[in-house]
Design an enzyme around this catalytic site. Structure first.
Site, PDB file in Angstrom:
ATOM      1  N   CYS A  57       0.863  -1.183   0.000  1.00  0.00           N
ATOM      2  CA  CYS A  57       0.000   0.000   0.000  1.00  0.00           C
ATOM      3  C   CYS A  57       0.897   1.229   0.000  1.00  0.00           C
ATOM      4  O   CYS A  57       2.061   1.144  -0.392  1.00  0.00           O
ATOM      5  CB  CYS A  57      -0.982  -0.017   1.172  1.00  0.00           C
ATOM      6  SG  CYS A  57      -0.254   0.238   2.804  1.00  0.00           S
ATOM      7  N   CYS A  67      -1.303   0.741   7.293  1.00  0.00           N
ATOM      8  CA  CYS A  67      -2.749   0.477   7.403  1.00  0.00           C
ATOM      9  C   CYS A  67      -3.160  -0.761   6.599  1.00  0.00           C
ATOM     10  O   CYS A  67      -3.328  -1.833   7.152  1.00  0.00           O
ATOM     11  CB  CYS A  67      -3.569   1.679   6.940  1.00  0.00           C
ATOM     12  SG  CYS A  67      -3.346   3.185   7.901  1.00  0.00           S
ATOM     13  N   SER A 123      -1.731  -2.606   3.898  1.00  0.00           N
ATOM     14  CA  SER A 123      -0.871  -3.763   3.600  1.00  0.00           C
ATOM     15  C   SER A 123      -0.523  -4.589   4.838  1.00  0.00           C
ATOM     16  O   SER A 123      -0.529  -5.820   4.749  1.00  0.00           O
ATOM     17  CB  SER A 123       0.387  -3.353   2.820  1.00  0.00           C
ATOM     18  OG  SER A 123       1.150  -2.395   3.499  1.00  0.00           O
ATOM     19  N   ASP A 157      -8.055   3.830   1.218  1.00  0.00           N
ATOM     20  CA  ASP A 157      -7.125   4.130   2.309  1.00  0.00           C
ATOM     21  C   ASP A 157      -7.912   4.665   3.503  1.00  0.00           C
ATOM     22  O   ASP A 157      -8.542   5.719   3.420  1.00  0.00           O
ATOM     23  CB  ASP A 157      -6.115   5.172   1.846  1.00  0.00           C
ATOM     24  CG  ASP A 157      -4.985   5.387   2.832  1.00  0.00           C
ATOM     25  OD1 ASP A 157      -5.054   4.858   3.964  1.00  0.00           O
ATOM     26  OD2 ASP A 157      -4.025   6.079   2.470  1.00  0.00           O
TER      27      ASP A 157
END
Length: 162
Positions: free
Chosen positions: A9, A14, A16, A126
């Site tokens: 990510c 967060c 990954s 995200d």
């Protein structure tokens, strides 16, 4: 030799690490823990050396997943030893494919939600700038896609063994 999967990510705090923890648990539950290596990284260096976001850790813990994590940046040289590079959104997919040294390496990069046949949007949003509900939504997307990813990895692993 193990089958190696890396989730990627933006900052590696967060999405990954969440995907790494969930997929590792699924692989272990399937009895593949000795055959499949799982890790994660980010496309940027903003959080290198930091632990996973506390909201990621909290949501994972409440759902029975363990996470021990230190953020790092994905390196171009890693393609040589990875079997799959799993991007969490289209921006990561594009960045990773541009970074790939060869066409063969670029083909190793896939979107996580492409493994969820019910997904209509292939990006995992995200959750960093939002509230806890974004992390819970992220976990649900990761869990749903991990089922299909595990089936694909299992087929690849069994194909190597056969």
């Amino acid at each position: 030799m193990g089958y190696r999967v890396c989730f990627v990510c933006t900052g590696n705090i967060c999405r990954s690490p969440m995907a790494e923890a969930v997929f590792r648990a699924h692989a272990t539950e399937a009895g593949l823990q000795d055959l499949v290596e799982v890790d994660s990284a980010g496309t940027g260096d903003w959080h290198v050396g930091e632990e996973a976001d506390p909201r990621t850790v909290s949501v994972l813990g409440e759902n029975g997943y363990a996470v021990e994590h230190t953020a790092r940046v994905f390196e171009r040289s890693w393609f040589a030893h990875l079997d799959l590079v799993i991007a969490l959104d289209a921006g990561h997919l594009e960045a990773l494919r541009r970074l790939a040294p060869t066409d063969e390496d670029a083909r190793k990069v896939r979107l996580l939600r492409a493994y969820d046949p019910a997904a209509t949007d292939l990006d995992v949003p995200d959750p960093y700038y939002g509230g806890r509900d974004g992390f819970e939504e992220c976990l649900q997307m990761v869990e749903e896609a991990s089922v299909g990813l595990l089936a694909a990895v299992r087929a690849d692993v069994e194909g190597r063994v056969a």
